[in-house]
Every structure is written in structure tokens, then in C-alpha cells.
Write a protein that holds these residues in place. Structure first.
Motif, PDB file in Angstrom:
ATOM      1  N   ASP A 120      -5.810  -2.143   1.572  1.00 31.05           N
ATOM      2  CA  ASP A 120      -6.443  -1.362   0.506  1.00 31.05           C
ATOM      3  C   ASP A 120      -7.494  -0.397   1.048  1.00 31.05           C
TER       4      ASP A 120
ATOM      5  N   TYR B 226      -4.943  -4.134  -4.839  1.00 28.40           N
ATOM      6  CA  TYR B 226      -5.258  -2.854  -4.194  1.00 28.40           C
ATOM      7  C   TYR B 226      -6.142  -2.007  -5.118  1.00 28.40           C
TER       8      TYR B 226
ATOM      9  N   LYS C 166      -8.768  -0.033  -4.659  1.00 29.44           N
ATOM     10  CA  LYS C 166      -9.087   1.328  -4.197  1.00 29.44           C
ATOM     11  C   LYS C 166      -7.873   2.238  -4.285  1.00 29.44           C
ATOM     12  N   LEU C 167      -6.731   1.752  -3.815  1.00 34.52           N
ATOM     13  CA  LEU C 167      -5.516   2.585  -3.822  1.00 34.52           C
ATOM     14  C   LEU C 167      -5.028   2.866  -5.232  1.00 34.52           C
TER      15      LEU C 167
ATOM     16  N   ALA D 294       0.841  -1.203   0.000  1.00 35.51           N
ATOM     17  CA  ALA D 294       0.000   0.000   0.000  1.00 35.51           C
ATOM     18  C   ALA D 294       0.874   1.252   0.000  1.00 35.51           C
TER      19      ALA D 294
END
Length: 169
Positions: A96, A160, A162-163, A60
Motif C-alpha cells: 500500500d 490498501y 492509500k491506493l 496493489a
């Protein structure tokens, strides 16, 4: 030092605080504590940082900032610790979820989720009082827990979503 007291001490007051303000806030909050409380705080701080010493969390950090050193990863973990217990536990369970964070600290208009020397505040205060160091408590094992994240864009987007949507590369 209870867990509730610990989280009250490390949690930032507001989202737009600079890393310097957060460190200063912690220094001021720890100053009235006695030496035994400082030791207990420092031990809890180390325990929490060890919880986040995971490859998935480093992945992340890599997406957000290109984080590529253990030192920077420690500063990143100090940042997520400053978000408070609810966020910290959520990030530990699902890194995430950081993609849901509404406001990020910025430096030169880029996300800058690092707090330098946050993990040293209690030890520095203790040493200035006693001319002796707190026992060393490492913030991680020899290597992070779990499987190392892949830097391949396709894999990062899957791991990930969303990121990578928020911080495209």
C-alpha cells in the motif's frame, strides 16, 4: 556484480521516463558488461522479481490498473523494480506504500506502471553476442506467495487504504 551496481543499473533516472526510455537506458548500461557480468545481473534481476511475486503486491497492481494476468503482473513488478532499491524494499514490505508515490507514468491520462520486456534485456543482449541463451531463471514460483487478495471493494479499501484513496473504483 554487486547489489549496489545492480540497483544503479535498474533504477530509472527520473520519474517521467517512458517505459521505452527505461528499457533503452538499461540496454545501454548493460552493453559494456562482459558475459559473466550479464549472467550475474540476470540472476539478480530474477531473484528480485521473485521477491515481489506476492499476492499482496498483485492486489496493489489490481487497484491501480485492474491487472489480471501474470504477464501484466511481471511488467508491473519490473516497474516497481525501476523505482530503485528504497522504493522496492518499501513496496515488498507494505504494498500500500505505493499510494505515496508522487508521480506515475501515464498512458491516455491513466496510470500505466508497466515496463514491457525489462526482464529480457540482459538475455537478449547475451544471446545477440553468443548465439546462446542465458540459463532460464523464472520470475516467480507456480503461484504468488501469500494469500490471494480479495476483489471485494470493502476488503480492498481496508487492505490498501492509500491506493484505494488515490485510485478509487
Amino acid at each position: 556484480m554487486t547489489e549496489t551496481q545492480f540497483w544503479q543499473l535498474v533504477t530509472r533516472n527520473h520519474a517521467d521516463q517512458s517505459s521505452e526510455q527505461i528499457v533503452q537506458q538499461l540496454q545501454q548500461s548493460l552493453d559494456p558488461l562482459d558475459d559473466e557480468s550479464l549472467k550475474a545481473f540476470d540472476k539478480m534481476f530474477g531473484q528480485q522479481l521473485r521477491r515481489s511475486y506476492q499476492w499482496a503486491i498483485w492486489g496493489a497492481a489490481y487497484i491501480v490498473t485492474g491487472c489480471d494476468s501474470d504477464y501484466a503482473f511481471t511488467e508491473f513488478r519490473c516497474f516497481i523494480l525501476s523505482l530503485g532499491q528504497e522504493w522496492y524494499d518499501k513496496i515488498i514490505a507494505q504494498p500500500d506504500s505505493l499510494g505515496d508515490l508522487a508521480q506515475w507514468p501515464l498512458k491516455d491520462n491513466y496510470a500505466y506502471p508497466f515496463i514491457e520486456d525489462y526482464d529480457l534485456v540482459a538475455g537478449q543482449l547475451y544471446e545477440s553476442r553468443n548465439e546462446d541463451e542465458l540459463p532460464f531463471v523464472p520470475s516467480g514460483n507456480n503461484t504468488p506467495v501469500g494469500k490471494k487478495f480479495s476483489t471485494k471493494p470493502k476488503v480492498l479499501k481496508q487492505s490498501y487504504p492509500k491506493l484505494t484513496a488515490r485510485f478509487p473504483f
